[in-house]
Write a protein that holds these residues in place. Structure first.
Motif, PDB file in Angstrom:
ATOM      1  N   PHE A  88      50.018  35.902  50.727  1.00  0.00           N
ATOM      2  CA  PHE A  88      50.180  34.754  49.788  1.00  0.00           C
ATOM      3  C   PHE A  88      49.605  34.852  48.399  1.00  0.00           C
ATOM      4  O   PHE A  88      48.632  34.606  47.999  1.00  0.00           O
ATOM      5  N   PRO A  89      50.380  35.788  47.587  1.00  0.00           N
ATOM      6  CA  PRO A  89      49.833  36.186  46.249  1.00  0.00           C
ATOM      7  C   PRO A  89      49.684  34.799  45.426  1.00  0.00           C
ATOM      8  O   PRO A  89      50.416  33.965  45.648  1.00  0.00           O
ATOM      9  N   ASP A  90      48.572  34.868  44.795  1.00  0.00           N
ATOM     10  CA  ASP A  90      48.254  33.669  43.817  1.00  0.00           C
ATOM     11  C   ASP A  90      47.718  32.305  44.514  1.00  0.00           C
ATOM     12  O   ASP A  90      47.489  31.376  43.840  1.00  0.00           O
ATOM     13  N   TYR A  91      47.648  32.145  45.714  1.00  0.00           N
ATOM     14  CA  TYR A  91      47.263  30.922  46.583  1.00  0.00           C
ATOM     15  C   TYR A  91      45.742  30.795  46.488  1.00  0.00           C
ATOM     16  O   TYR A  91      45.336  29.889  46.626  1.00  0.00           O
ATOM     17  N   LEU A  92      44.902  32.189  46.657  1.00  0.00           N
ATOM     18  CA  LEU A  92      43.642  32.127  46.711  1.00  0.00           C
ATOM     19  C   LEU A  92      42.940  32.802  45.865  1.00  0.00           C
ATOM     20  O   LEU A  92      43.378  33.803  45.540  1.00  0.00           O
ATOM     21  N   THR A  93      41.618  32.693  45.659  1.00  0.00           N
ATOM     22  CA  THR A  93      40.682  33.152  44.654  1.00  0.00           C
ATOM     23  C   THR A  93      40.263  34.483  45.367  1.00  0.00           C
ATOM     24  O   THR A  93      40.172  34.417  46.553  1.00  0.00           O
ATOM     25  N   PRO A  94      39.870  35.559  44.844  1.00  0.00           N
ATOM     26  CA  PRO A  94      38.995  36.609  45.734  1.00  0.00           C
ATOM     27  C   PRO A  94      37.883  36.268  46.587  1.00  0.00           C
ATOM     28  O   PRO A  94      37.866  36.462  47.695  1.00  0.00           O
ATOM     29  N   GLU A  95      37.048  35.083  46.251  1.00  0.00           N
ATOM     30  CA  GLU A  95      36.308  34.615  46.745  1.00  0.00           C
ATOM     31  C   GLU A  95      36.590  33.567  48.054  1.00  0.00           C
ATOM     32  O   GLU A  95      36.103  33.969  49.013  1.00  0.00           O
ATOM     33  N   GLU A  96      37.751  33.189  48.058  1.00  0.00           N
ATOM     34  CA  GLU A  96      38.377  32.231  48.881  1.00  0.00           C
ATOM     35  C   GLU A  96      38.945  33.041  50.090  1.00  0.00           C
ATOM     36  O   GLU A  96      38.805  33.091  51.207  1.00  0.00           O
ATOM     37  N   GLU A  97      39.437  34.559  49.580  1.00  0.00           N
ATOM     38  CA  GLU A  97      39.959  35.428  50.572  1.00  0.00           C
ATOM     39  C   GLU A  97      38.907  36.039  51.032  1.00  0.00           C
ATOM     40  O   GLU A  97      39.100  36.151  52.452  1.00  0.00           O
ATOM     41  N   LYS A  98      37.720  36.282  50.969  1.00  0.00           N
ATOM     42  CA  LYS A  98      36.551  36.778  51.595  1.00  0.00           C
ATOM     43  C   LYS A  98      35.975  35.565  52.427  1.00  0.00           C
ATOM     44  O   LYS A  98      35.768  36.154  53.719  1.00  0.00           O
ATOM     45  N   LEU A  99      36.187  34.431  52.141  1.00  0.00           N
ATOM     46  CA  LEU A  99      35.849  33.357  53.074  1.00  0.00           C
ATOM     47  C   LEU A  99      36.811  33.329  54.500  1.00  0.00           C
ATOM     48  O   LEU A  99      36.520  33.231  55.734  1.00  0.00           O
ATOM     49  N   CYS A 100      38.064  33.538  54.158  1.00  0.00           N
ATOM     50  CA  CYS A 100      39.075  33.960  55.050  1.00  0.00           C
ATOM     51  C   CYS A 100      38.771  35.012  56.154  1.00  0.00           C
ATOM     52  O   CYS A 100      38.965  34.916  57.438  1.00  0.00           O
ATOM     53  N   GLN A 101      38.301  36.007  55.499  1.00  0.00           N
ATOM     54  CA  GLN A 101      38.112  37.455  56.433  1.00  0.00           C
ATOM     55  C   GLN A 101      36.845  36.960  57.086  1.00  0.00           C
ATOM     56  O   GLN A 101      36.843  37.641  58.079  1.00  0.00           O
TER      57      GLN A 101
END
Length: 266
Positions: free
Chosen positions: A247-260
């Motif tokens: 999902f390009p551009d859906y999440l900030t890098p910090e939000e991607e870390k939360l998902c992980q």
């Protein structure tokens, strides 16, 4: 689900607990359509408050009813672009009008535990099967033993019935029967994104509770995901049965870390 996982998911836009707006309202689809047509996708929470309470775009008769409408809509959908779940909802909302009922229902399921508790019950019903208010009352009572009065259960069941009807999963006015909703590539994109927020990836995304919401065969789901890809809603690669969704551009890098982080919390 652990408290730690719920805390991470809450930051991404989900809600948990025992109560939800369906104790008082349906998912308010008509109001949501009006609100989203009035406030731009990048609007702040204050812009929604201004539209509902000051400008009364929903046509509520009193100041109190406007405030209640805003409170329920905020609880149901977030109305805050800092929440990835809501941001994705606003991003996908204008793409396809036919997708909006199921889009709204999926978002409401993610944020209202009371409605979410009825999902398995509704999805287990075959098309054409009668679904009575009493059936839903029993479903709600089973999850909340001796917690609600008969009058409350009746009200909750009516509201839940209303939302599943607005979403296209039930049909009829006083006599509700199970029906099949309209499902589009936009719905597949949003449900895959909800699974992504929960830390899922690859094939696991296609077997999540969110994708189970969509009454479509696995092959059809792949086709809809591919259509979503060609419409620029996500990246979908499927080679030799190995699936990749991004999902390009859906999440900030910090939000991607939360998902992980969600995927690693038990």
């Amino acid at each position: 689900m652990s408290v730690a996982k719920e805390q991470l998911l809450t930051k991404l836009g989900f809600r948990f607990g025992a109560n939800g707006p369906h104790g008082a309202r349906t998912m308010m689809l008509d109001d949501l359509k009006v609100l989203f047509s009035h406030v731009p996708a990048e609007g702040a929470r204050a812009d929604y408050a201004q539209a509902v309470c000051a400008e009364n775009i929903l046509g509520k008769p009193t100041k109190k009813s406007r405030e209640l409408a805003l409170r329920h809509l905020t609880t149901l959908y977030g109305l805050d672009t800092h929440l990835p779940l809501f941001r994705a909802l606003r991003r996908l909302w204008p793409v396809d009008v036919d997708a909006q009922p199921v889009l709204a229902l999926a978002a409401a399921l993610a944020r209202d535990p009371l409605l979410r508790g009825t999902q398995s019950f509704i999805l287990a019903k075959q098309p054409g099967v009668l679904v009575t208010r009493e059936d839903l009352e029993q479903c709600l009572a089973a999850d909340h033993q001796d917690r609600f009065s008969p009058a409350s259960l009746k009200s909750f069941a009516q509201n839940v019935n209303g939302s599943w009807t607005a979403g296209g999963f039930l049909n009829g006015h006083s006599r509700k029967t199970r029906s099949i909703p309209v499902v589009t590539p936009v719905n597949v994109a949003f449900c895959l994104f909800l699974g992504h927020l929960e830390g899922l990836s690859g094939q696991r995304l296609f077997t999540s509770s969110w994708m189970n919401l969509l009454p479509v065969s696995p092959g059809k789901l792949d086709g809809l995901a591919n259509s979503a890809f060609h419409r620029g809603l996500l990246v979908f690669l499927n080679a030799g049965g190995v699936k990749e969704v991004r999902f390009p551009d859906y999440l900030t890098p910090e939000e991607e870390k939360l998902c992980q982080g969600v995927s690693h919390v038990i």
